[in-house]
Design a protein around this motif. Structure first.
Motif, short mmCIF file in Angstrom:
data_model
loop_
_atom_site.label_atom_id
_atom_site.label_comp_id
_atom_site.label_asym_id
_atom_site.label_seq_id
_atom_site.Cartn_x
_atom_site.Cartn_y
_atom_site.Cartn_z
N PRO A 7 6.19 -31.64 -43.30
CA PRO A 7 5.37 -31.81 -42.09
C PRO A 7 5.44 -30.57 -41.20
O PRO A 7 6.41 -29.81 -41.22
CB PRO A 7 6.00 -33.03 -41.41
CG PRO A 7 7.42 -33.02 -41.87
CD PRO A 7 7.39 -32.49 -43.28
N ILE A 8 4.38 -30.41 -40.39
CA ILE A 8 4.27 -29.24 -39.51
C ILE A 8 4.60 -29.62 -38.07
O ILE A 8 4.03 -30.57 -37.51
CB ILE A 8 2.85 -28.64 -39.52
CG1 ILE A 8 2.32 -28.49 -40.94
CG2 ILE A 8 2.85 -27.29 -38.83
CD1 ILE A 8 0.87 -28.03 -40.98
N SER A 9 5.51 -28.87 -37.49
CA SER A 9 5.81 -28.95 -36.06
C SER A 9 5.40 -27.63 -35.42
O SER A 9 5.00 -26.69 -36.11
CB SER A 9 7.31 -29.22 -35.86
OG SER A 9 7.64 -29.33 -34.50
N VAL A 10 5.49 -27.57 -34.11
CA VAL A 10 5.18 -26.33 -33.40
C VAL A 10 6.25 -26.11 -32.33
O VAL A 10 6.62 -27.04 -31.60
CB VAL A 10 3.76 -26.35 -32.78
CG1 VAL A 10 3.58 -27.50 -31.81
CG2 VAL A 10 3.42 -25.01 -32.12
N ARG A 29 -3.56 -31.66 -26.75
CA ARG A 29 -4.35 -30.79 -27.63
C ARG A 29 -3.64 -30.57 -28.97
O ARG A 29 -4.29 -30.51 -30.01
CB ARG A 29 -4.63 -29.46 -26.94
CG ARG A 29 -5.59 -28.58 -27.74
CD ARG A 29 -6.21 -27.50 -26.91
NE ARG A 29 -7.02 -26.62 -27.73
CZ ARG A 29 -7.62 -25.51 -27.27
NH1 ARG A 29 -7.47 -25.17 -26.00
NH2 ARG A 29 -8.34 -24.76 -28.08
N LEU A 30 -2.33 -30.44 -28.96
CA LEU A 30 -1.59 -30.28 -30.21
C LEU A 30 -1.75 -31.51 -31.09
O LEU A 30 -1.89 -31.41 -32.32
CB LEU A 30 -0.11 -30.02 -29.92
CG LEU A 30 0.20 -28.66 -29.31
CD1 LEU A 30 1.66 -28.61 -28.87
CD2 LEU A 30 -0.10 -27.53 -30.28
N LYS A 36 2.24 -32.77 -36.55
CA LYS A 36 3.05 -33.98 -36.68
C LYS A 36 4.23 -34.00 -35.71
O LYS A 36 4.75 -35.07 -35.39
CB LYS A 36 3.57 -34.13 -38.11
CG LYS A 36 2.54 -34.69 -39.09
CD LYS A 36 3.15 -34.90 -40.45
CE LYS A 36 2.23 -35.68 -41.38
NZ LYS A 36 2.06 -37.08 -40.99
N GLY A 37 4.70 -32.82 -35.30
CA GLY A 37 5.86 -32.77 -34.44
C GLY A 37 5.80 -31.62 -33.46
O GLY A 37 4.98 -30.71 -33.59
N VAL A 38 6.69 -31.68 -32.49
CA VAL A 38 6.84 -30.60 -31.52
C VAL A 38 8.33 -30.30 -31.37
O VAL A 38 9.18 -31.18 -31.51
CB VAL A 38 6.23 -30.94 -30.15
CG1 VAL A 38 4.72 -31.04 -30.23
CG2 VAL A 38 6.83 -32.22 -29.57
N GLU A 39 8.62 -29.04 -31.07
CA GLU A 39 9.99 -28.59 -30.85
C GLU A 39 10.05 -28.01 -29.44
O GLU A 39 9.55 -26.92 -29.20
CB GLU A 39 10.35 -27.53 -31.90
CG GLU A 39 11.80 -27.08 -31.83
CD GLU A 39 12.11 -26.06 -32.92
OE1 GLU A 39 12.86 -26.38 -33.85
OE2 GLU A 39 11.58 -24.92 -32.83
N PRO A 40 10.62 -28.75 -28.49
CA PRO A 40 10.57 -28.32 -27.10
C PRO A 40 11.43 -27.10 -26.81
O PRO A 40 12.48 -26.88 -27.42
CB PRO A 40 11.08 -29.54 -26.32
CG PRO A 40 11.91 -30.29 -27.31
CD PRO A 40 11.27 -30.07 -28.64
N GLU A 56 5.47 -39.38 -28.53
CA GLU A 56 5.32 -40.45 -29.53
C GLU A 56 4.06 -41.27 -29.28
O GLU A 56 3.42 -41.74 -30.23
CB GLU A 56 6.57 -41.33 -29.53
CG GLU A 56 7.79 -40.58 -30.08
CD GLU A 56 9.05 -41.41 -30.12
OE1 GLU A 56 9.04 -42.55 -29.59
OE2 GLU A 56 10.06 -40.91 -30.67
N ASP A 57 3.66 -41.42 -28.03
CA ASP A 57 2.41 -42.12 -27.73
C ASP A 57 1.21 -41.37 -28.29
O ASP A 57 0.16 -41.97 -28.55
CB ASP A 57 2.25 -42.30 -26.22
CG ASP A 57 3.13 -43.41 -25.65
OD1 ASP A 57 3.67 -44.20 -26.45
OD2 ASP A 57 3.28 -43.47 -24.42
N LEU A 58 1.35 -40.06 -28.46
CA LEU A 58 0.27 -39.23 -29.01
C LEU A 58 0.28 -39.21 -30.54
O LEU A 58 -0.56 -38.55 -31.16
CB LEU A 58 0.39 -37.79 -28.48
CG LEU A 58 0.10 -37.60 -27.00
CD1 LEU A 58 0.50 -36.19 -26.55
CD2 LEU A 58 -1.37 -37.85 -26.69
N GLY A 59 1.23 -39.91 -31.16
CA GLY A 59 1.29 -39.97 -32.61
C GLY A 59 2.10 -38.85 -33.24
O GLY A 59 2.02 -38.64 -34.46
N MET A 60 2.88 -38.15 -32.42
CA MET A 60 3.75 -37.09 -32.92
C MET A 60 5.20 -37.53 -32.72
O MET A 60 5.47 -38.60 -32.18
CB MET A 60 3.49 -35.77 -32.18
CG MET A 60 2.07 -35.26 -32.30
SD MET A 60 1.82 -33.61 -31.53
CE MET A 60 2.05 -34.01 -29.78
N VAL A 61 6.12 -36.67 -33.17
CA VAL A 61 7.54 -36.91 -32.93
C VAL A 61 8.18 -35.61 -32.46
O VAL A 61 7.60 -34.53 -32.60
CB VAL A 61 8.28 -37.41 -34.19
CG1 VAL A 61 7.71 -38.73 -34.66
CG2 VAL A 61 8.25 -36.37 -35.30
#
Length: 273
Positions: A7-10, A29-30, A36-40, A56-61
């Motif tokens: 999976p792809i995170s940013v 927007r992401l 699929k994910g974000v890295e803060p 998570e409400d946006l469908g990401m983790v």
């Protein structure tokens, strides 16, 4: 699309300027792009709890985190916040002076071993993030090879562009070398132009003289061997491919969207779109 695709995170440092203006809009927007994910890298007025809920409400983790950055003096804070975020991988890393000499590398390895032991006891995996200086050579050896031998239990968030050290190393070979210990790969691209800088005495700032020539590029449009990098990873170890772009000559959202499209259209990773 193959179930073996990662999976792809940013890495959200990429969009730090945009996040400072409207972080919720950045996250929306992401999600629309398909990440699929974000890295803060900072929470921009969110609490860690609210940040996780919004993502998570946006469908990401939350795939992993650079906030807080793991240090010798904040391991309990790291453990607590990672528990709130629901992640078990946290980044740390070091500057040029910690990798300047063999003795510096040994001291750094000792400190990392101590941090790692504390985080491991708290259920976390420390994933060290590199820049180019760790992949320079000393006494004919890549510095990170020496460091990895001194810290055999430490894992990496291997930044594949910096590991190439502006073309002096083959990035795919670096992934093969460190892939068994790299649950995260930073997927980054650029021109392999080393930044040149000078100190401006009037502003007390370090200025990059060739900023445009050295600026990073959307994944798939630079000189890094992205397909070779992903082919070289250990699929049993690597869990996420994390897109990061430190700087750009163009719009950052165009860069992260182009990077996503390249990875998806070439069957290199899995997204939500």
């Amino acid at each position: 699309m193959s179930n073996t695709l990662k999976p792809i995170s940013v890495q959200l440092y990429t969009l730090r300027d945009e996040a400072a203006k409207d972080f919720p809009a950045v996250l929306r927007r992401l999600a629309e792009i398909g990440y699929k994910g974000v890295e803060p890298a900072g929470f921009f007025n969110f609490t860690p709890k609210d940040f996780r809920a919004y993502v998570e409400d946006l469908g990401m983790v939350v795939s992993s985190t650079h906030s807080p950055w793991a240090r010798i003096d904040n391991t309990q804070e790291v453990i607590d916040i990672c528990g709130i975020l629901g992640v078990d991988m946290v980044a740390g890393g070091y500057g040029t002076k910690e990798f300047a000499t063999l003795e510096d590398i040994r001291r750094t390895a000792d400190e990392v071993a101590e941090i790692n032991a504390k985080l491991k006891a708290g259920g976390l995996t420390l994933t060290l993030h590199n820049h180019a200086w760790e992949f320079e050579k000393i006494d004919g050896r890549i510095k990170y090879d020496i460091f990895a031998e001194l810290c055999p239990d430490v894992h990496f968030e291997l930044d594949t562009y910096w590991a190439a050290n502006f073309g002096e190393n083959d990035a795919a070979e670096m992934v093969r070398r460190f892939g068994d210990r790299s649950p995260l790969l930073h997927i980054k691209d650029g021109p392999f132009v080393r930044p040149e800088s000078r100190y401006n005495e009037e502003t007390s700032q370090l200025e990059v003289l060739n900023a445009d020539d050295a600026a990073l590029l959307p994944v798939g449009s630079g000189k890094n061997d992205i397909k070779g990098i992903i082919a070289a990873m250990n699929p049993a170890v690597t869990q996420w491919l994390v897109v990061e772009q430190d700087n750009s000559k163009t719009d950052m959202f165009e860069c992260v969207e182009s990077s996503y499209r390249y990875l998806i259209s070439n069957g290199l990773a899995a997204g939500n779109r």
